[in-house]
Design an enzyme around this catalytic site. Sequence first.
Site, PDB file in Angstrom:
ATOM      1  N   THR A 185       0.887  -1.341   0.275  1.00 31.62           N
ATOM      2  CA  THR A 185      -0.593   0.019   0.492  1.00 31.62           C
ATOM      3  C   THR A 185       1.202   1.557   0.149  1.00 31.62           C
ATOM      4  OG1 THR A 185       0.112   0.141   2.533  1.00 31.62           O
ATOM      5  CG2 THR A 185      -1.958  -1.460   0.990  1.00 31.62           C
ATOM      6  N   GLU A 330      -5.575  -3.366  -1.868  1.00 29.95           N
ATOM      7  CA  GLU A 330      -6.133  -4.276  -1.151  1.00 29.95           C
ATOM      8  C   GLU A 330      -7.670  -5.137  -2.241  1.00 29.95           C
ATOM      9  OE1 GLU A 330      -5.782  -1.448  -0.044  1.00 29.95           O
ATOM     10  OE2 GLU A 330      -4.934  -1.425   2.437  1.00 29.95           O
ATOM     11  N   LYS A 440     -14.603  17.830  10.461  1.00 34.07           N
ATOM     12  CA  LYS A 440     -16.355  17.653  11.294  1.00 34.07           C
ATOM     13  C   LYS A 440     -16.266  19.513  11.780  1.00 34.07           C
ATOM     14  CE  LYS A 440     -19.031  14.659  14.370  1.00 34.07           C
ATOM     15  NZ  LYS A 440     -18.514  13.664  15.134  1.00 34.07           N
ATOM     16  N   TRP A 445     -20.573  17.552   8.828  1.00 36.57           N
ATOM     17  CA  TRP A 445     -19.527  16.545   8.556  1.00 36.57           C
ATOM     18  C   TRP A 445     -19.735  17.412   7.187  1.00 36.57           C
ATOM     19  CZ3 TRP A 445     -15.882  13.254  10.475  1.00 36.57           C
ATOM     20  CH2 TRP A 445     -16.133  12.768  11.479  1.00 36.57           C
TER      21      TRP A 445
END
Length: 543
Positions: A185, A330, A440, A445
């Site tokens: 990754t 992944e 936030k 959000w």
Amino acid sequence: MQGRMMFQPLLISSFIEHAAQYHSDTAVISKNTDLSMTHTTWSKVANNAKRFAKALNSLGLQAHHRIATIAWNNHRHLEAWYAISGNQMICHTINPRLFPEQLIFIINDAQDRVILFDKTFLPLIVAVKAHIPLVEHFICLSDYDTDVIEALPEAQFYDVLVTKQNSEFNWPIFDETTASSLCYTSGTTGNPKGALYSHRSTALHSMAIALPDSMGLSAKDVMMPVVPMFHVNAWGTPYAAAMVGSTLVLPGPGLDGTSLVNLIDQYQVSIALGVPTIWQGLLTAAKNMGSQLSSMKRNVVGGSACPASMIHTFKDVYNCDTIHAWGMTETSPLGTAAQLKTKHLGLSQEEQTYVRLSQGRPPFGVSLRLCDQEQGTNTIPSDGKQTGNLQIKGHWIIDSYFGKDQSALTIDGWFDTGDIATVDMDGYLRISDRAKDLIKSGGEWISSVELENIALDFTNDISMAAVIAAKHPKWDERPILIAVKHAESQLTEAEILEYYAKKVAKWQIPDEVIFVQSIPLNGTGKILKKELREQFEHILLEE
Ligand code: AMP
């Protein structure tokens, strides 16, 4: 009662055998490290793969050994891929843009025995060599080269090794769940982790990406993966190309817009794949060069969100359909691809673009769900409205990371992607953010991705945009926009903020716009928001 059909393990060697048998004279065109071109064919690629597999055996390498590559997209790299995995070894593609410490970490973590490298990366190899004691062979992907020997006396040469062998070789047959390749990754936080693909997962993924509602690949295509082979195996395209027998154009080190436009026009590329920054460079170059990109039928955009303006330009100016796709290291990587359904065909161009701007829907073989918290198991309806933590399951989705005993999954067997998204009843996914990048503000959000896309509507002014959370004394966090302007642009902060006021609710408008010369990117071209936060997160407190 068992079915009475043949069983053959799904092995990567069978892809190249198929291409050699039924697409033997189909071209594989490759730009070399010295910018010369090589024209080869699937049958020659298959032959050389066998010869290099024998060379690996002659060096004493065995099944399951990790063989690393630090290389561009070119024909030797392609041959080596098939040689390594076909011969039951594990092909570990390494991103050369990693920092040297990360490079050392992953070479040691993978316990690589061999490194295959393009000459471009010779200085990198020399710099890290002392820190990678397990590596026994350094093989330059070229013919004998005195510069290389001077810098690295123990170097061996791919062409020399291949020439010593003939192609009489039978690929070994083994269990299809055997590991075939390893990809780390990009590790924007902490150390990178390895995703270890199997022959079976690779075969099923390759078939799925070729499907009409994914990339729709065929023997009529001339495919150019601009996305590097070290970025999740060029999204699986070198495997799928052999399966369907498409012509491959491998762009080597020339990833600038002008080089890509030249390759597209010269070799009549019908489908190309890359991250949004690649396409931005290509569109600018095509305009300056007056190219019509007339052979291009489809382009696949993934890795980061595709701006609406890009879909419009490709369609309106070049008559090219953009396929927006989502995935992760992944997930092999394809999780979803944005193709229309019959019910969308009667919609207006604008409405169709809205569907294409989603990250798309899953092909057979993967399923999506949303949960109310990260790693959670409490699901949220996929109604296209409610936002949740995106989780995924399927035949080519990770189960656990390389070298780690513990599962990477939730307790009920799903992989939490770290993305925040909506999914509708047809499976169309819309990513609103990485969980850690959401802002936030006063308990509400705000999606950084949505605000970035609005900034990118100014295509003639802004080349790159990042929205991050800045700490705020009253609201905890507030969005700020960090943007790179094109050289001649006169765009002002006030003009951008005025535009935001037309597009989002007042409380979502960024508090500040900061123009910078450049934005830090990680090895796969993704914005390093962590670094931007470190630099700018206190800016509103200071003011
Ligand atoms: P990587 O494993 O480096 O390929 O990164 C995977 C992550 O990239 C995903 O979890 C998403 O956050 C992001 N990503 C990939 N494709 C897209 C896309 N089409 N739109 C938005 N984000 C994307």
